[in-house]
Design an enzyme around this catalytic site. Structure first.
Site, PDB file in Angstrom:
ATOM      1  N   THR A  92       0.807  -1.231   0.000  1.00  0.00           N
ATOM      2  CA  THR A  92       0.000   0.000   0.000  1.00  0.00           C
ATOM      3  C   THR A  92       0.834   1.272   0.000  1.00  0.00           C
ATOM      4  O   THR A  92       0.563   2.207  -0.747  1.00  0.00           O
ATOM      5  CB  THR A  92      -0.926  -0.018   1.225  1.00  0.00           C
ATOM      6  OG1 THR A  92      -1.801  -1.131   1.087  1.00  0.00           O
ATOM      7  CG2 THR A  92      -1.729   1.262   1.329  1.00  0.00           C
ATOM      8  N   HIS A 306      -8.227  -8.709   2.092  1.00  0.00           N
ATOM      9  CA  HIS A 306      -7.431  -9.406   3.110  1.00  0.00           C
ATOM     10  C   HIS A 306      -8.294 -10.333   3.963  1.00  0.00           C
ATOM     11  O   HIS A 306      -7.870 -11.413   4.343  1.00  0.00           O
ATOM     12  CB  HIS A 306      -6.740  -8.392   4.031  1.00  0.00           C
ATOM     13  CG  HIS A 306      -5.543  -7.751   3.423  1.00  0.00           C
ATOM     14  ND1 HIS A 306      -4.457  -8.475   2.973  1.00  0.00           N
ATOM     15  CD2 HIS A 306      -5.244  -6.451   3.176  1.00  0.00           C
ATOM     16  CE1 HIS A 306      -3.555  -7.646   2.483  1.00  0.00           C
ATOM     17  NE2 HIS A 306      -4.005  -6.412   2.586  1.00  0.00           N
ATOM     18  N   ASP A 347      -3.234   1.053  -5.699  1.00  0.00           N
ATOM     19  CA  ASP A 347      -1.881   1.042  -5.136  1.00  0.00           C
ATOM     20  C   ASP A 347      -1.166  -0.277  -5.405  1.00  0.00           C
ATOM     21  O   ASP A 347       0.051  -0.366  -5.332  1.00  0.00           O
ATOM     22  CB  ASP A 347      -1.930   1.334  -3.632  1.00  0.00           C
ATOM     23  CG  ASP A 347      -2.858   0.389  -2.879  1.00  0.00           C
ATOM     24  OD1 ASP A 347      -3.726  -0.254  -3.506  1.00  0.00           O
ATOM     25  OD2 ASP A 347      -2.717   0.307  -1.639  1.00  0.00           O
ATOM     26  N   HIS A 492      -1.216  -9.390  -0.876  1.00  0.00           N
ATOM     27  CA  HIS A 492      -0.539  -8.934  -2.093  1.00  0.00           C
ATOM     28  C   HIS A 492       0.898  -8.661  -1.682  1.00  0.00           C
ATOM     29  O   HIS A 492       1.308  -9.060  -0.607  1.00  0.00           O
ATOM     30  CB  HIS A 492      -1.248  -7.674  -2.605  1.00  0.00           C
ATOM     31  CG  HIS A 492      -1.470  -6.680  -1.499  1.00  0.00           C
ATOM     32  ND1 HIS A 492      -0.513  -5.782  -1.103  1.00  0.00           N
ATOM     33  CD2 HIS A 492      -2.514  -6.506  -0.646  1.00  0.00           C
ATOM     34  CE1 HIS A 492      -0.956  -5.086  -0.077  1.00  0.00           C
ATOM     35  NE2 HIS A 492      -2.166  -5.500   0.241  1.00  0.00           N
TER      36      HIS A 492
END
Ligand SMILES: [Zn+2]
Length: 561
Positions: A92, A306, A347, A492
């Site tokens: 992020t 998430h 992002d 990620h």
């Protein structure tokens, strides 16, 4: 060359901003290069930059035919379905740092969400990317949020430097989202924390934020029913087991008083956009003598990803609701008669959970094993060399940067890196281990981001101030969460394209829309928006290039191309 360039940028940001940056800059400060602005006739009065946290190119492709609201409008503009957060550490903070600086993490300094700084003397050696470590208290407790680690100016800062009357405003569900898009010199900045929107330490909450917080408090006290399940979400609405957690069928009913349920739901984005519209009014954005900038980072897609992965009913409902909320947001700007231009991107991308991927033809996906960790490496190599294993090798997770204890001599460090590489690369889950020396020796890539090697992706993430001694990349499909738990089953952060590829959508009334499937980068956004408002930054200010946003004969890059 890289270092010289970086220092010049430090100097520029130092002189552009009131906030102190790093002592290194003060020692070698050079005069700030001039930035000029000649606003072209018909230029937009407000630039709106939206980041959807974890909105991968894959889920954009999966859902785009379903959109009827804000996303649908943006797909009528300049559509780049293969945008790239081109660097390796697709998290992020680095991702947000590229969007409005036009610079890769190698230059923004934001190499990860957190890194290890062994010189820190108060508290943990783990430094959060949006934390002012100098303000840590010895008693522990929360960190002080700050953009202090961001080494380059944002577009809003360049705009204010050219014209101090320009307003630079940022809102987000996360502090790092707002601060990395806003930068140091920011008029208003808010992010969600716990049960309310907050701002920088030492600043008062404005009346607008107080009003938005009161609305959210009322909602939290009352609770809210589940969202309806759109027909096209039905096939995804099935339970899947990830460890002890059952996911896949959540519809986001909000129990009274449950702020955590609010945060991991479409309601967080709706509130963030509501606050953004209120700030447009309060700050009179888009009604100024010069163009203003509004950055909006919407975090719920990431929290939902998430907590429940990317392929359940939860993500389907989240994107459906976000599309509607974005539609209302644009309608609010239209109603105010503001002439605005929008860019929407992400992002980083995202990846689903191995447990569901196994049912969906990706049998090779797996969770990382315990052998790939700083602890395991420290134990093995400490024993081999007779070194104290505690803190011998440090990392902030199984993949990404690893650090060696800083007091070791260069020879020992070299041996440890070689051994770590040999040990880890023998693990079937590890793709490659790259040393800092290898990465630093790799030239910054200039080709299209689809074709970059892993070393080039690592190079775009490498900054000697913050980066580790080596980097570990797991194989494609290996998820760096060893054991899933509530709120955290998927993630990620990898150098693979499911995490690097994000849509980049530009929209403005009157532009001739088009779709360009070739790869572009998120660092192209800042120079493209700068050109729209006639802002000329010094040579080398951006890693990206100006994208011509008009599919017709007009060229929005004009002379600055
Ligand atoms: Zn994110």
């Amino acid at each position: 060359m890289f270092r010289v360039k970086t220092l010049t940028r430090y100097a520029a940001v130092l002189l552009a901003c009131a906030a102190p940056v790093v002592p290194l800059a003060a020692q070698e400060a050079a005069p700030a290069p001039a930035v000029t602005q000649q606003v072209p006739a018909g230029a937009p009065k407000l630039l709106v930059a939206i980041s959807i946290d974890q909105f991968s190119a894959d889920i954009f492709a999966q859902y785009r035919q379903r959109f009827t609201g804000g996303f649908a409008r943006l797909t009528q503009g300049a559509v780049f379905p293969a945008g790239f957060q081109s660097h390796a550490a697709t998290e992020t903070c680095p991702g947000h740092s590229t969007i409005l600086t036009g610079n890769r993490p190698a230059h923004t300094g934001i190499i990860a969400n957190s890194w290890i700084d062994q010189t820190v003397t108060t508290g943990s050696k783990v430094v959060y990317c949006a934390e002012d470590v100098s303000k840590r208290s010895s008693g522990g407790g929360g960190y002080v949020a700050s953009p202090v680690h961001l080494l380059v100016p944002t577009l809003g800062e360049w705009m204010k430097k050219a014209n101090p009357a320009a307003r630079n405003v940022a809102v987000s569900g996360k502090d790092r989202g707002a601060l990395m898009m806003g930068g140091h010199d920011i008029d208003q900045v808010y992010w969600w924390k716990g049960k309310q929107f907050v701002t920088l330490a030492g600043r008062e909450l404005g009346a607008t934020a107080v009003a938005e917080n009161a609305e959210v408090t009322k909602l939290l006290e009352k609770g809210a029913p589940a969202f309806p399940l759109p027909a096209w979400c039905a096939r995804q609405d099935r339970p899947v087991q990830a460890g002890s957690v059952t996911i896949g069928t959540g519809h986001f009913a909000l129990k009274a008083g449950e702020a955590e349920q609010f945060r991991v739901s479409p309601r967080l984005d709706r509130a963030t956009l509501d606050l953004a519209v209120k700030l447009v009014d309060e700050q009179k954005l888009g009604r100024n003598t010069v163009p203003d900038l509004l950055a909006v980072s919407l975090s719920a897609t990431d929290y939902v990803g998430h907590a429940t992965g990317t392929e359940g009913a939860e993500m389907c409902i989240q994107l459906t609701q976000l599309d509607l909320a974005l539609g209302d947001f644009f309608a609010s700007l239209d109603k105010r008669g503001i002439d605005y231009a929008v860019v929407l991107t992400a992002d980083h991308g995202g990846f689903d959970i191995p447990e569901r991927l196994h049912e969906q033809a990706l049998e090779k996906s797996a969770r990382v094993g315990s052998a790939v960790s700083a602890q395991a490496l420290s134990a093995t190599l400490g024993k081999k060399y007779g070194l104290e294993p505690k803190n011998l090798i440090l990392s902030d997770g199984p993949s990404g940067d690893y650090w060696l204890r800083r007091d070791l001599d260069a020879g020992t460090k070299g041996k440890l890196v070689d051994d770590a590489k040999a040990l880890l690369e023998a693990d079937p889950q590890v793709e490659v281990v790259l040393s800092a020396a290898e990465i630093a020796a790799t030239p910054m890539p200039t080709r299209s981001p689809e074709s970059w090697t892993l070393a080039e992706r690592a190079r775009a993430s490498y900054n000697p101030l913050h980066s580790g001694d080596f980097v570990v990349f797991l194989k494609r499909g290996i998820v760096p969460i060893p054991a899933p738990g509530p709120g955290y089953v998927a993630t990620h952060g990898s150098p693979w394209d499911y995490d690097r590829r994000v849509p980049i959508l530009f929209w403005r009334k009157g532009l001739t829309g088009f779709e360009q499937p070739s790869g572009v980068e998120t660092v192209d956004i800042a120079p493209s928006l700068a050109a729209l408002i006639g802002l000329k930054t010094p040579q080398g200010a951006f890693d990206g290039r100006c994208l011509d946003l008009d599919g017709g004969t007009a060229n929005t890059c004009g002379a600055s191309k």
